[in-house]
Design an enzyme around this catalytic site. Structure first.
Site, PDB file in Angstrom:
ATOM      1  N   GLY A  38       0.778  -1.236   0.000  1.00 12.99           N
ATOM      2  CA  GLY A  38       0.000   0.000   0.000  1.00 12.99           C
ATOM      3  C   GLY A  38       0.805   1.279   0.000  1.00 12.99           C
ATOM      4  O   GLY A  38       0.233   2.371   0.066  1.00 12.99           O
ATOM      5  N   GLU A  89       4.377  -6.401   1.860  1.00 16.51           N
ATOM      6  CA  GLU A  89       4.047  -6.771   0.481  1.00 16.51           C
ATOM      7  C   GLU A  89       3.929  -5.565  -0.454  1.00 16.51           C
ATOM      8  O   GLU A  89       2.856  -5.316  -1.013  1.00 16.51           O
ATOM      9  CB  GLU A  89       2.703  -7.511   0.464  1.00 16.51           C
ATOM     10  CG  GLU A  89       2.714  -8.800   1.226  1.00 16.51           C
ATOM     11  CD  GLU A  89       1.357  -9.494   1.228  1.00 16.51           C
ATOM     12  OE1 GLU A  89       1.346 -10.725   1.291  1.00 16.51           O
ATOM     13  OE2 GLU A  89       0.311  -8.805   1.172  1.00 16.51           O
ATOM     14  N   ARG A 138      -6.518   3.354 -15.821  1.00 16.13           N
ATOM     15  CA  ARG A 138      -6.542   3.947 -14.482  1.00 16.13           C
ATOM     16  C   ARG A 138      -7.221   5.312 -14.431  1.00 16.13           C
ATOM     17  O   ARG A 138      -7.830   5.650 -13.424  1.00 16.13           O
ATOM     18  CB  ARG A 138      -5.130   4.014 -13.881  1.00 16.13           C
ATOM     19  CG  ARG A 138      -4.542   2.632 -13.636  1.00 16.13           C
ATOM     20  CD  ARG A 138      -3.240   2.661 -12.837  1.00 16.13           C
ATOM     21  NE  ARG A 138      -3.437   2.983 -11.446  1.00 16.13           N
ATOM     22  CZ  ARG A 138      -3.192   4.150 -10.899  1.00 16.13           C
ATOM     23  NH1 ARG A 138      -2.712   5.139 -11.646  1.00 16.13           N
ATOM     24  NH2 ARG A 138      -3.417   4.365  -9.633  1.00 16.13           N
ATOM     25  N   TYR A 196     -10.127   5.465 -11.900  1.00 18.02           N
ATOM     26  CA  TYR A 196      -9.885   6.192 -10.645  1.00 18.02           C
ATOM     27  C   TYR A 196      -9.662   7.688 -10.831  1.00 18.02           C
ATOM     28  O   TYR A 196      -9.411   8.394  -9.847  1.00 18.02           O
ATOM     29  CB  TYR A 196      -8.630   5.668  -9.929  1.00 18.02           C
ATOM     30  CG  TYR A 196      -8.411   4.181  -9.950  1.00 18.02           C
ATOM     31  CD1 TYR A 196      -9.300   3.318  -9.317  1.00 18.02           C
ATOM     32  CD2 TYR A 196      -7.302   3.634 -10.576  1.00 18.02           C
ATOM     33  CE1 TYR A 196      -9.084   1.946  -9.323  1.00 18.02           C
ATOM     34  CE2 TYR A 196      -7.073   2.262 -10.580  1.00 18.02           C
ATOM     35  CZ  TYR A 196      -7.972   1.432  -9.956  1.00 18.02           C
ATOM     36  OH  TYR A 196      -7.755   0.082  -9.964  1.00 18.02           O
ATOM     37  N   CYS A 227     -13.242   3.221 -28.507  1.00 21.70           N
ATOM     38  CA  CYS A 227     -14.552   3.798 -28.833  1.00 21.70           C
ATOM     39  C   CYS A 227     -15.352   4.092 -27.574  1.00 21.70           C
ATOM     40  O   CYS A 227     -16.383   3.456 -27.321  1.00 21.70           O
ATOM     41  CB  CYS A 227     -15.316   2.849 -29.738  1.00 21.70           C
ATOM     42  SG  CYS A 227     -14.577   2.813 -31.350  1.00 21.70           S
ATOM     43  N   TYR A 232       0.316  -1.574 -12.236  1.00 18.99           N
ATOM     44  CA  TYR A 232      -1.121  -1.596 -12.551  1.00 18.99           C
ATOM     45  C   TYR A 232      -1.428  -0.972 -13.912  1.00 18.99           C
ATOM     46  O   TYR A 232      -2.477  -0.352 -14.083  1.00 18.99           O
ATOM     47  CB  TYR A 232      -1.930  -0.924 -11.435  1.00 18.99           C
ATOM     48  CG  TYR A 232      -1.675  -1.560 -10.081  1.00 18.99           C
ATOM     49  CD1 TYR A 232      -2.084  -2.864  -9.826  1.00 18.99           C
ATOM     50  CD2 TYR A 232      -0.994  -0.879  -9.069  1.00 18.99           C
ATOM     51  CE1 TYR A 232      -1.832  -3.469  -8.599  1.00 18.99           C
ATOM     52  CE2 TYR A 232      -0.739  -1.482  -7.837  1.00 18.99           C
ATOM     53  CZ  TYR A 232      -1.167  -2.771  -7.617  1.00 18.99           C
ATOM     54  OH  TYR A 232      -0.918  -3.372  -6.409  1.00 18.99           O
TER      55      TYR A 232
END
Ligand code: LLP
Length: 435
Positions: A247, A289, A329, A333, A360, A389
């Site tokens: 994170g 992680e 993305r 977001y 499109c 990502y």
């Protein structure tokens, strides 16, 4: 600003010693470009900070969902990181990269029976069990396979991290893991501690992604460690491992202020140590992680401008040869990016434009209202911090081929993922007889 080296003589954007205009010419666009040494130095920074603050038992496990290719997993494994996988496909990639199975952590909120069986056959180091049904399924698979497995249980610590709601995962309203507040986590751990075939090692949490500042991480660590001490006192269950997930925020634009790993780990370790000392609980083996923080800033996407459409009084669209099929993305977001002209990254920015993709959909945008220098057909644009990502979330929408990924180091560029071909796009199509 991430990654904005320029060549001394040309002034072009340089990545890993390679001129981005040459890369665009040689490999075509859109193109994902990775700076190998930036990946390696991020791995080293996280490993060093982890062992400095959490001691020799600490492990850093790369969350491969950020960017999962065989070469990238080879790099992170060669830097001594383990690999977190969340599907049979990621597990397969890690095994192809020759990551040691013992260094693999298997995640997921709904692992299929096939994926669980694959994890057992591979002998992955840890399976992070998400829920009660999964525990039952895993126990019966262990019996069937005549094997045992080490597990952690995924917990929602009830922490609401300050980040986009789609990437927030630590609060009670989350599809991941079991809740602390309701007593569900404790009940399930009591059960897991006595299920044959299951070796319960510890607990896991992941509170969200792209988080800045240590506070949410410290809070999660405090809650999780306190819960481990509760379990030991109340239920006689001594857990020895605490996996705190990933994170850690990265820099997409100048306003982002990423923390050095030690600036997060130091206060997190202090809060764990304090609880352990107060409650006479042994300091657990910590696992971290990071995904995005290992690869995001090492990546840049190159595009070629196709057309520029001025709509007087409305806006100017600059259309590039990529879009939501290789970078969803912004559509998902509203993510912010730094975008430069690769031939002159420091060119003076004049008018705000909207960078649009070629899909499109009106929402197929890379960035809106971003001041850019004058742009025209054939210019190469570089979107910064696209290592995480992007390739891993790419699709074939509108039957667009996924771009190639090239790895640059000391002026040498090698393809680590080939650009998809039209043949790749129809490979799995079937034409039933008589059609
Ligand atoms: N561990 C677990 C269990 C996770 O679910 C994740 C990310 C990580 C570690 C790594 O988190 P990181 O260090 O990369 O923040 N697609 C979104 C991000 C989704 C993150 C999902 N889980 C995006 O593009 O921003």
């Amino acid at each position: 600003m991430p990654n904005k080296d320029t060549g001394h003589s040309t002034g072009h954007l340089i990545i890993g010693g390679c001129d981005t205009l040459d890369l665009a010419m040689r490999f075509g666009t859109p193109l994902h470009v990775l700076d190998e040494m930036r990946i390696r130095s991020a791995c080293r920074a996280y490993r060093q900070a982890a062992s400095a603050h959490f001691g020799p038992l600490a492990r850093v496990v790369y969350a491969s969902k950020a960017l999962c290719t065989t070469a990238v997993l080879r790099i992170v494994a060669s830097e001594g990181l383990g690999v977190d996988v969340v599907s049979g496909g990621e597990l397969h990639t890690a095994l192809c990269a020759r990551v040691r199975p013992a260094d693999i952590v298997f995640h997921g909120n709904n692992k299929t029976p096939r994926e669980l069986a694959e994890a057992l056959s591979a002998g992955v180091g840890r399976i992070v069990v998400d829920n009660e049904e999964e525990l039952t399924r895993l126990a019966s698979l262990c019996a069937e396979h005549g094997t045992e497995t080490d597990i952690l249980l995924r917990i929602k610590p009830g922490v609401s991290a300050h980040t986009h709601e789609y990437v927030r995962t630590g609060a009670i309203d989350s599809k991941f893991g079991v809740a602390l507040e309701t007593g569900e986590a404790e009940r399930l751990l009591i059960r897991a501690a006595s299920v044959p075939g299951i070796r319960l090692r510890g607990i896991h949490c992941h509170i969200g992604s792209q988080i800045f500042g240590p506070d949410s991480f410290v809070e999660a660590a405090r809650i999780m460690t306190g819960f481990m001490a509760d379990l030991s006192e109340r239920d006689g269950i001594l857990l020895t491992e605490l996996n705190l997930g990933g994170g850690y925020g990265v820099r997409y634009v100048d306003e982002d202020t990423p923390d050095a790993p030690e600036d997060v780990f130091r206060p997190v370790a202090a809060s764990i140590r304090e609880i352990c000392e107060n409650r006479a609980f042994p300091f657990p083996a910590i696992c971290l992680e990071p995904g995005r923080a290992i690869v995001a800033e090492a990546g840049t996407t190159l595009y070629t401008v196709g057309s520029v459409k001025h709509i007087p009084g409305v806006r100017t669209y600059v259309a590039v040869d990529g879009g939501m099929f290789e970078n969803p993305r912004y559509a998902l977001y509203g993510s912010a990016y730094e975008i430069v002209r690769a031939d002159d990254p420091n060119a003076v920015r004049t008018d705000p434009v909207t960078i649009a993709g070629k899909c499109c959909e009106s929402g197929d945008l890379i960035q809106e209202h971003i001041p850019m220098p004058p742009l025209g057909t054939g210019d190469i644009l570089a979107v910064m911090s696209t290592g995480a990502y992007h390739y891993s979330m790419a699709s074939n929408y509108n039957r667009n081929a996924r771009p190639a990924v090239v790895l640059c180091r000391e002026g040498r560029a090698v393809e680590i993922v080939r650009r998809e071909s039209y043949e790749d796009l129809v490979r799995n199509d079937c034409i039933p007889e008589g059609l």
